[in-house]
Design a protein around this motif. Structure first.
Motif, short mmCIF file in Angstrom:
data_model
loop_
_atom_site.label_atom_id
_atom_site.label_comp_id
_atom_site.label_asym_id
_atom_site.label_seq_id
_atom_site.Cartn_x
_atom_site.Cartn_y
_atom_site.Cartn_z
N UNK A 18 4.58 38.94 53.95
CA UNK A 18 5.88 39.74 54.48
C UNK A 18 5.75 40.38 55.84
N UNK A 19 4.56 41.10 55.69
CA UNK A 19 4.20 41.72 57.01
C UNK A 19 4.09 40.90 58.12
N UNK A 20 3.52 39.79 58.05
CA UNK A 20 3.30 39.30 59.41
C UNK A 20 4.11 38.11 59.71
N UNK B 171 -3.97 33.94 48.07
CA UNK B 171 -5.31 34.81 48.30
C UNK B 171 -6.16 34.56 49.48
N UNK B 172 -5.99 33.25 50.17
CA UNK B 172 -6.51 33.06 51.37
C UNK B 172 -6.01 33.73 52.45
N UNK B 173 -4.71 33.81 52.49
CA UNK B 173 -3.69 34.73 53.30
C UNK B 173 -4.59 36.17 53.36
N UNK B 174 -4.66 36.62 51.83
CA UNK B 174 -5.10 37.93 51.94
C UNK B 174 -6.42 38.14 52.46
N UNK B 175 -7.36 37.21 52.30
CA UNK B 175 -8.74 37.38 52.59
C UNK B 175 -8.91 37.30 54.27
#
Lengths: 254, 655
Positions: free
Chosen positions: B410-412, B464-468
């Motif tokens: 959402x942020x990016x 999860x990969x986006x988060x990491x």
């Protein structure tokens, strides 16, 4: 690889694999069959689309087995739909037709336009000896792991056991019982088998090596008599195994 | 140096090509820009492998190569653990975890490092994927293990023997209706002369390679980053089904690779293929979609739904791509529905547990029923505190990473980018993961939740990969911290994937799938096939049923296909006329009785099948009288005694 060498190489490999899969002895059939089912259809398909699409090396490595698996499924369905049996010959022919068809399609779709990015290797890895040695060592370790695990499973026989069985048999002039004893213990074993059929009693004593089976056909006086077999494993296990054939009714049922 | 020459050299160096010779520059540039599809669509990662521009070729090479022998050492450790476990050794489990550590952690370090080259990441994900496949294979390298693989083995056997499809499978009637896996195996058996076991293992192994590479390439196309793709594939490999269930000889394993191939080809069509190549991609997708539809029901349902959502949420795109996307989705629906209607309508009844699970969840929400106790084993095996901690850690960590990933998207602005169709669909499908927790609180849904992870993790892994890789908090974390997170995921996923008694082989356990398959049962089944002849109707417990079906080539009586329930015969303490008439009603000729059933509760919750009396709620082991009663029945003949297993001729058992 020139523009025409690809299809030619695939076609040659196809012919060689077909001949090996159908006519060659077992050791040669394995690589031939693997090539036919898991490589050549996908290779022909990726070759066919290269006129229109750019494929990178990793994509080819993924698409070749992937499309080969898909082709095998579809070919199997088509062969079945054509009311043909799925035999070695029908599989081989159907895969050959598909591979050749894909190669022909590739010829129609136009010239190859692909550019395959090549990962440039550093000096350390460019000397092939080190990676080859590493891979060979790793493969040796994996082979060792397989041998170890297979040994573990094969040697896990539990406590060992013996099988006793008996069936009425109606072949031959007289009624009889076919019986068998199989030794799956950890070594040779001495057995004593008592057979009671009506009022008749018979006793057999014998030794069986591991993995061996004793088979007997014992005539019995009256076809309707119940039969009881009791197996003892000497010296300790009395009544180790027992089987019982229920007496037959007058109409032949038990 | 002219500008074009400078630019050309830059392109060449990105591609790893040699510098162009004099005079070839303009032509070469023209040729490459035309072929690099998307018509020099800004020379971004649409065509170029995404991190080629950023990668530092040569860094970490020793580390990257080292993961191969380290993984091989891990496999040796797992094999040693298996050997010890067969002998009942206490510390086999420690060696097993050490082996997993050697496979998982070095590869994670390569994937998570920002300095690794793309090729190294690919090597690492392949090493992890294939090593985990081998970890499962080492548990039983000489024959099939588990319950379900035997059912597919039977279907394959019949195709190999008869050369025809759709032969009946009495225990899993839907298996012959989805013959994709069996067809490929049968082709290999016929053309190579290998056994069904070896051919089947090769097929599943190749399917695993396709899945792992397909996932990596899909994530890379969508995420435009090799690091993100590597991390997503790594997280997917941590899902509870990956190590055990998806490594077995099951139709789902092959269908999953096909479905991933479909998604990859669709992404390729949307983001990489030039317009003139779209028909070719469409043709390939059509073939793979049909193969998926005929290989596994649930997988095809899930991925067709995925394609439909993909088409619905896709942002504005050129007409040709939009038509391509909708054509794929509609073709997928048509293939699945047609196959279902024409040939596989029986599958609707077979999937009843899904609706049961949903209704149980609804009644749980309405507080009409009590929830299932978590970490409850059906058998007598104890669930350790470590296992509970691992399972909780996995669920909490995955949910946190999922939430963080969604926030990052959402942020990016990832959800509105050029590749938003896939990103949005991944995000939506990932939301099913926290919802699947609800199923874990219901008896019928617990198994369902486990099976769902295969599918929902395609989306969860991406988030999860986006988060990491993109969240500021995790970007500050050192490599060691990230490796610890990856290790925790692998640990928890393995724990959730299989109960402790199923992770390693070992001595016999009651109704425990792979742990119940041992020489006595196999030899009894072989004896039945050789001495009694093939195709006799038999009734047996769960494990002996599949042994008799495959090794013995008998025809088991099974509630799912017969609609006659003979299970009460095994539970009565006395032989009654009702038992006789039940067996006669099911035309059973032989009864296989395993006295070991009286020694423990069934690890899988049932001794025979889910319709049996007291299924999933057994409190006491089967009484001894239940198995000894057959010796007292006058009209039954005990024709075989193998120690624990006896076979009775019940052809005249009726009243």
């Amino acid at each position: 690889m020139t523009r025409t060498a690809g299809p030619l190489t695939i076609a040659s490999a196809l012919v060689a694999a077909e001949i090996a899969a159908v006519f060659a002895p077992m050791p040669l059939r394995v690589p031939a069959g693997l090539l036919l089912v898991l490589v050549l259809p996908g290779l022909a398909a990726t070759q066919a689309v290269r006129g229109r699409l750019t494929l990178e090396r990793t994509e080819v490595i993924m698409l070749v087995p992937g499309l080969s698996l898909v082709t095998s499924v579809l070919v199997g369905l088509l062969v079945y739909a054509a009311h043909l049996r799925l035999t070695t010959v029908s599989w081989g022919l159907a895969i050959a037709v598909v591979v050749l068809g894909l190669l022909a399609l590739g010829g129609r779709l136009g010239e190859r336009t692909d550019v395959r990015p090549r990962v440039r290797l550093s000096g350390w890895i460019r000397s092939r000896a080190v990676p080859v040695a590493v891979i060979l060592c790793s493969l040796a370790m994996i082979a060792g792991a397989l041998v170890l695990a297979a040994y573990g499973e094969r040697s896990a026989t539990g406590g060992g056991f013996t099988e006793l069985w008996a069936l009425r048999t109606h072949t031959g002039p007289t009624p009889a019982v076919a019986l068998g004893v199989t030794n799956h213990e950890h070594g040779s074993a001495h057995y004593r088998l008592q057979i009671v059929a009506g009022r008749a009693i018979k006793v057999l004593s014998f030794e069986l090596a591991r993995g061996r089976t004793l088979r007997r056909r014992l005539p019995i006086g009256n076809a309707r008599d119940g039969v009881t077999l009791t197996l003892s494993k000497l010296p300790h296990h009395l009544d180790y195994r027992h089987v019982r054939l229920a007496p037959l009714e007058a109409d032949g049922s038990q | 140096m002219p500008l074009y020459r400078h630019f050309l050299l830059k392109v060449d160096s990105r591609l790893g090509l040699r510098p162009a010779g004099k005079g070839q520059g303009v032509n070469r540039l023209a040729a490459e820009t035309s072929t690099l599809t998307h018509a020099v669509d800004s020379l971004d990662s649409a065509v170029l492998p995404p991190e080629l521009s950023r990668r530092k070729v040569g860094t970490n090479v020793p580390v990257a190569l080292a993961i191969v022998p380290l993984a091989a050492m891990g496999l040796l450790a797992v094999a040693a653990a298996d050997l010890l476990a067969w002998r009942g050794a206490q510390h086999a489990g420690d060696l097993f975890w050490l082996g997993l550590l050697l496979i998982w952690l070095p590869a994670s370090a390569v994937i998570l490092s920002e300095r690794s080259a793309r090729g190294q990441r690919i090597l690492a994900v392949v090493v992890v994927g294939m090593s985990l496949f081998l970890v499962h294979f080492l548990g039983s390298p000489v024959r099939f293990a588990g319950f379900d693989p035997f059912l597919h083995w039977d279907t394959t056997n019949k195709i190999v023997q008869t050369g025809r499809l759709f032969n009946a499978n009495p225990v899993l009637p839907v298996s012959p209706l989805y013959p994709g896996l069996e067809l490929v195996t049968a082709a290999l058996v016929k053309l190579t002369g290998l056994s069904v076991f070896v051919a089947g293992t090769v097929v599943v192994g190749v399917a695993r390679l396709v899945s792992i590479l397909g996932l990596y390439l899909l994530y890379e196309l969508v995420g435009k980053s090799a690091r993100l793709a590597g991390i997503a594939t790594l997280v997917y490999a941590a899902n509870p089904s990956f190590l055990f269930q998806d490594s077995e000889y099951l139709y789902e394993a092959l269908a999953l690779s096909f479905a991933i191939l479909v998604l990859y080809l669709v992404a390729f069509g949307l983001h990489r293929a030039p317009s003139r190549g779209l028909p070719v991609v469409w043709l390939a997708v059509a073939g793979v979609l049909v193969a998926t539809a005929v290989t596994h029901h649930i997988t095809s349902f899930f991925f067709v739904a995925f394609l439909l959502v993909l088409a619905l949420v896709a942002p504005k795109m050129p007409r040709a791509r939009r038509v391509f996307l909708w054509c794929v989705a509609l073709l997928g629906i048509a293939a699945v529905v047609l196959w279902l209607m024409l040939l596989a309508s029986r599958v609707i009844a077979y999937l009843q547990p899904v609706s049961t699970g949903v209704s149980e969840v609804l009644s749980l929400i309405r507080r009409e029923s009590a929830s299932r106790q978590l970490f409850q084993n059906y058998g007598t095996q104890h669930v350790s505190a470590g296992d509970k901690a691992g399972a909780f850690a996995f669920s909490a960590l995955t949910t946190a990473l999922l939430a963080l990933g969604l926030w990052c998207m959402l942020r990016t602005g990832k959800l509105n980018g050029r590749r938003a169709a896939f990103v949005r669909t991944f995000a939506l499908s990932a939301l099913a993961y926290p919802l699947s927790f609800l199923f874990r609180f219901t008896p019928a849904g617990a198994d369902l939740a486990g099976r769902l992870s295969t599918f929902v993790f395609v989306g969860v892994a991406f988030c999860a990969a986006v988060a990491i890789s993109e969240s500021p908090a995790l970007r500050r974390l050192r490599l060691g911290g990230l490796v610890v997170i990856a290790g925790l995921l692998a640990w928890g996923g393995t724990i959730l994937g299989a109960p402790s008694w199923l992770r390693l082989p070992g001595p016999y356990l009651v109704s425990a799938d792979a742990r119940s398959i041992e020489p006595q049962g196999i030899d009894a089944a072989r004896w039945a096939g050789q001495t009694l002849g093939e195709g006799n109707r038999i009734a047996a417990d769960r494990v002996n049923t599949v042994l008799m079906l495959t090794y013995g080539r008998q025809t088991p009586a099974w509630g799912l296909s017969d609609r006659v329930d003979v299970t009460p015969v095994f539970f009565d303490k006395r032989w009654t006329a009702r038992d006789g008439s039940l067996l006669r009603g099911a035309a059973v000729h032989y009864l296989v009785v395993d006295s070991r059933l009286t020694t423990a509760l069934p690890a899988r919750g049932v001794y025979i099948e889910p319709g049996e009396p007291g299924a999933f709620h057994h409190r006491k082991p089967l009484p001894k009288a239940a198995v000894t009663k057959f010796d007292r029945a006058k009209r039954l003949s005990r024709v075989f005694d193998g120690g624990s297993i006896a076979i009775y001729d019940v052809s005249d058992a009726g009243p």
